[in-house]
Design an enzyme around this catalytic site. Structure first.
Site, PDB file in Angstrom:
ATOM      1  CG  ASP A 282      -4.034   7.973  -1.071  1.00  0.00           C
ATOM      2  OD1 ASP A 282      -4.698   7.914  -2.125  1.00  0.00           O
ATOM      3  OD2 ASP A 282      -2.878   7.524  -0.984  1.00  0.00           O
ATOM      4  CB  THR A 283      -6.466  10.878  -4.542  1.00  0.00           C
ATOM      5  OG1 THR A 283      -7.505   9.954  -4.868  1.00  0.00           O
ATOM      6  CG2 THR A 283      -5.121  10.253  -4.864  1.00  0.00           C
TER       7      THR A 283
ATOM      8  CD  GLU B  14      -5.413   4.461  -7.767  1.00  0.00           C
ATOM      9  OE1 GLU B  14      -4.411   4.951  -8.329  1.00  0.00           O
ATOM     10  OE2 GLU B  14      -5.339   3.754  -6.747  1.00  0.00           O
TER      11      GLU B  14
ATOM     12  CD  GLU C  14      -3.118  -0.337  -7.783  1.00  0.00           C
ATOM     13  OE1 GLU C  14      -2.082  -1.010  -7.896  1.00  0.00           O
ATOM     14  OE2 GLU C  14      -3.313   0.458  -6.858  1.00  0.00           O
TER      15      GLU C  14
ATOM     16  CB  SER D 236      -0.919   0.020   1.236  1.00  0.00           C
ATOM     17  OG  SER D 236      -0.159   0.072   2.425  1.00  0.00           O
TER      18      SER D 236
ATOM     19  N   GLY E 129       2.283   2.898  -2.221  1.00  0.00           N
ATOM     20  CA  GLY E 129       3.454   2.927  -3.077  1.00  0.00           C
ATOM     21  C   GLY E 129       4.651   2.152  -2.567  1.00  0.00           C
TER      22      GLY E 129
ATOM     23  NE  ARG F 123      -1.339  10.272   3.271  1.00  0.00           N
ATOM     24  CZ  ARG F 123      -1.445   9.280   2.397  1.00  0.00           C
ATOM     25  NH1 ARG F 123      -0.859   9.363   1.226  1.00  0.00           N
ATOM     26  NH2 ARG F 123      -2.133   8.190   2.683  1.00  0.00           N
TER      27      ARG F 123
END
Length: 400
Positions: free
Chosen positions: A286-287, A267, A279, A160, A162, A364
């Site tokens: 998150d976006t 996505e 995906e 997850s 990245g 983050r």
């Protein structure tokens, strides 16, 4: 008829979150606004959602027996996976025994592993994706790279944010990509997916809500990624009607195949008028943090309404908006944020500090969201205002 009782009583609507990060925290808050009792679970203590939940548990969610035993002991009305790193076999078992898993245990199982969702979408549904191969050894990776061509992207089948993802631009990169992917994998899996590079014009997240009244969509969200993790997102992403219609059609088909109620982060890569499925996450994305300021119902409110069986009559976007995460690098269990007031000087701007207990490496830790007269202005403001937030002590951590 939907019935919600009183938290802490025998009538309580009890919801267990599996994963208690920043997205889970917002889900927990929205659940509590509707009177639900929230049980937050994660692999580490004091996770963001735990800080606002009624109860919290720390377990290894990849341990099938530990997860099954906890669900049976708490006996929640709903089990809501909020991350990928979960022993989905336990979810399949408790669902068979009568516990509702959001959106379904099968959806959680398929989307946790990139092999499962890619085979569903590409093989069963016939949706266009980038060329891909699955590999389980360095030799197979070399062969797959030769088949799909350079450049290509390598990812663990289970990861997850990245982690473990890299781009192979030359044959000399293959060994490093293999090792990096294994370091980033979750759940002990050593399979990788190799994806042929799509020279896309832009990529979008289409938040798709499957609820009692049908399927609804948010305006498309554009985003920029680095190392597989998002660095900014904005809404709406300019898109033609025909391309949006195709994305919505694919999203409806995929969400129908996965089943259940809830929000799905779909996505897509867009190349001209050609759409490639990338995906799907059967949970807030998150976006989609941009929806905290961009719409009347955030992605978290939409998810909660859908899983509780409540109506979603209208999703209204307020105006061009953007988000930019506050990324912190270093080693600290006592990160301090300063100059927050400088980021909040301007109207139509907000901040979320996630309350994560520590940073080890890069993490983050918050997000700035803005709304302006144009997408360009919103993006510029989010980036600029995020940079105004400082972290310390200076010797321990720094902004990415």
């Amino acid at each position: 008829m939907v019935s919600i009782g009183t938290p802490g009583s025998t009538s309580a609507k009890r919801v267990m979150l599996l994963g208690s990060g920043e997205l889970g925290k917002e889900v927990a808050i929205e659940l509590q606004r509707l009177g639900c009792e929230v049980i937050a679970v994660d692999r580490y203590p004091h996770a963001p959602a735990m800080q606002v939940a009624h109860k919290a548990h720390v377990i290894n969610m990849l341990d099938e027996k530990a997860l099954y035993d906890l669900i049976r002991a708490e006996s929640p009305d709903l089990v809501v996976p909020e991350i990928e790193a979960i022993a989905t076999e336990a979810l399949l078992t408790v669902e068979k025994e009568g516990t509702t898993v959001v959106p379904t245990a099968r959806a959680a199982n398929l989307t946790m592993n990139r092999r499962g969702i890619r085979e569903l979408v590409a093989s069963e549904l016939g949706v266009r994706t980038s060329p891909y191969r699955f590999v389980e050894s360095l030799d197979e990776l070399v062969e797959a790279v030769n088949e799909v061509g350079l450049p290509c992207v390598v990812k663990p089948v289970m990861s997850s944010s990245g982690k473990g993802q890299s781009t192979i631009k030359a044959e000399a990169d293959i060994a490093n990509a293999w090792n990096y992917a294994l370091e980033g994998t979750r759940g002990g899996a050593d399979s990788l997916i190799v994806e042929g590079f799509v020279n896309f014009d832009y990529e979008i997240t289409l938040l798709t809500v499957r609820h009692a009244g049908g399927v609804s969509f948010c305006e498309p969200i554009g985003h920029r990624q680095e190392a597989g993790d998002y660095r900014e997102s904005w809404q709406p992403q300019p898109i033609t009607e025909s391309v949006l219609a195709e994305c919505q059609s694919i999203a409806t088909g995929v969400s129908d195949a996965l089943g259940g109620f809830g929000l799905f982060g779909m996505e897509f890569f867009i190349q001209g008028d050609t759409v490639y499925f990338s995906e799907v996450s059967p949970r807030p994305h998150d976006t989609g943090l941009v929806t905290l300021i961009s719409q009347n119902l955030s992605e978290f409110q939409l998810h909660v309404r859908a899983i509780l069986g409540l109506p979603i009559p209208l999703i209204q976007q307020y105006g061009p908006s953007a988000s930019c995460p506050i990324l912190v690098r270093g080693e600290s269990a006592a990160v301090e944020f300063s100059d927050i007031e400088l980021a909040l000087l301007e109207p139509h701007t907000d901040i979320r500090l996630f309350g994560k207990p520590e940073v080890r490496g890069s993490r983050r830790m918050g997000v700035v969201v803005t709304r302006r007269d144009s997408v360009e202005d919103a993006r510029a403001a989010a980036l600029q205002l995020s940079d105004r937030v400082q972290v310390g002590p200076p010797s321990d951590v720094s902004r990415v």
